[in-house]
Design an enzyme around this catalytic site. Structure first.
Site, short mmCIF file in Angstrom:
data_model
loop_
_atom_site.label_atom_id
_atom_site.label_comp_id
_atom_site.label_asym_id
_atom_site.label_seq_id
_atom_site.Cartn_x
_atom_site.Cartn_y
_atom_site.Cartn_z
N CYS A 112 -3.74 5.76 -0.01
CA CYS A 112 -4.37 4.42 -0.33
C CYS A 112 -2.93 3.58 -0.02
O CYS A 112 -3.74 2.32 0.87
CB CYS A 112 -3.61 3.50 -2.10
SG CYS A 112 -2.35 4.21 -2.73
N HIS B 153 -2.65 -3.60 -2.97
CA HIS B 153 -1.60 -2.87 -2.01
C HIS B 153 -0.83 -3.85 -1.19
O HIS B 153 -1.84 -3.92 -0.12
CB HIS B 153 -0.84 -1.22 -1.86
CG HIS B 153 -1.06 -0.09 -2.47
ND1 HIS B 153 -0.79 -0.62 -4.01
CD2 HIS B 153 -1.41 0.72 -2.63
CE1 HIS B 153 -1.36 0.26 -4.73
NE2 HIS B 153 -1.12 1.25 -3.85
#
Length: 372
Positions: free
Chosen positions: A156, A258
């Site tokens: 990710c 993120h």
């Protein structure tokens, strides 16, 4: 295009966090129809709504509520054109291999085959050209496979950063050096995730294996494919113009999204200006969007002009989390350019990537298979 065809798909690890996200996204898909769900022996034989501890913001889709969960065995998925894997890494390897050998197309979110020299590691907004290695992956099996293969998507945190890096390399040529500092959401650790006493009022400056993943996966994704004297294709790991990457990864008390602070140095001299970089990022369009993948974002990279964006809470769900947001593009006094990246780790950083990968494979005729 699919010309109105619909394709049966299966989901492995259907009761887990990533599996639930696959189901939520696929429930309204224009041409993928959920046909089979796989999970552990503990869940097998139960209706899905009795087997799962559902943690998504919307209710369990009606189409799968009463669907009986199967064990993760190929015989239960033979009617599927595509199988999505949200399995944990500790079990994914053998199961995904058995599905490939059973002539099934596997699109995996697990890490097990990312380093395989014949398996493409595809971020669908970046390197769909790497599908060209699929015929070789099939041919190396004995007997050779006709339909089965594995495609993996990236970690990710890697996914978020390679999209703007790819846009910059397309516009300005090779990047020589890259420094990345991540601030990664707790959902990236799965459910139940990081203990509250570790993350509330705190930052954890270590995520096991994460820095190595970013530094290695980026080279495979941004590199090309070469052909040796033996006729075999290989990923060149960006060796034509070596790329040095230094990553530092931190877990922060954010649920989803993120954030990554990135500095880059270009091979070309003089380097591009911040304004040229902004324009190149805004102009970047993925092939997945161009050919009509329904889950691909219109804006591959959305560039913020505000000095305090992107922010996870405000920007992670833009375009359903399928694109990447970039802001604070400015000159770097150590390298050349620095900027901030935000990517939704549970969308483009996970299930959404696999779904776009499968859409691309269908639209390009790499996947045929069973219609719904």
């Amino acid at each position: 295009m699919t010309s109105g065809r619909q394709y049966k798909v299966g989901v492995l690890g259907a009761t887990g966090t990533v599996g639930q996200r696959f189901i939520a996204l696929l429930a309204e898909h224009p041409f993928f129809v959920i046909h089979a769900l796989g999970a552990s022996q503990r869940s097998a034989g139960k209706p899905y709504n009795k087997a799962v501890n559902w943690k998504q913001t919307q209710p369990i889709p009606h189409a799968v509520r009463e669907m009986i969960v199967q064990e993760c065995k190929p015989e239960h998925f033979q009617d599927c054109a595509v199988v999505f894997s949200g399995l944990d890494a500790d079990v994914a390897g053998d199961i995904e291999q058995s599905f490939r050998l059973a002539e099934l197309a596997v699109f995996s979110n697990a890490k097990n085959f990312r380093r395989d020299p014949h398996v493409p590691l595809i971020v669908p907004l970046v390197n769909t050209s790497h599908y060209s290695i699929i015929p070789q992956q099939r041919s190396l099996h004995q007997p050779p496979l006709k339909k089965g293969f594995i495609v993996t998507n990236a970690n990710c945190s890697t996914t978020g950063v390679v999209v703007p890096l790819a846009a910059l390399e397309r516009a300005f040529g090779p990047i020589e050096s890259c420094i990345i500092t991540t601030m990664q959401a707790i959902s990236g650790a799965g459910y139940p995730g990081v203990p509250s006493l570790d993350i509330v009022d705190n930052i954890v400056p270590y995520i096991s294996g994460e820095e190595e993943k970013i530094e290695w996966e980026t080279l495979k994704i941004l590199g090309g494919i070469t052909q040796g004297d033996d006729g075999l294709k290989a990923f060149d790991m960006h060796t034509k113009q070596p790329l040095r990457i230094s990553a530092s990864c931190n877990r922060v008390p954010v649920i989803e999204g993120h954030t990554e602070c990135v500095s880059v140095r270009f091979a070309r001299r003089p380097p591009p200006s911040p304004q040229q970089v902004r324009e190149a990022l805004q102009a970047y369009t993925s092939e997945a969007y161009t050919i009509g993948c329904p889950s691909a974002p219109r804006h591959t990279v959305f560039v913020h002009e505000e000095p305090d964006r992107p922010q996870p809470r405000l920007d992670r769900d833009y375009q359903s989390g399928a694109g990447v947001c970039v802001g604070r593009v400015r000159q770097c006094r150590v390298l050349d350019i620095k900027f901030v990246v935000l990517a939704n780790n549970v969308a483009i950083g996970a299930a959404t990537s696999s779904i776009i990968n499968a859409e691309y494979a269908v639209l390009k005729g790499i996947v045929g298979g069973q219609q719904a």
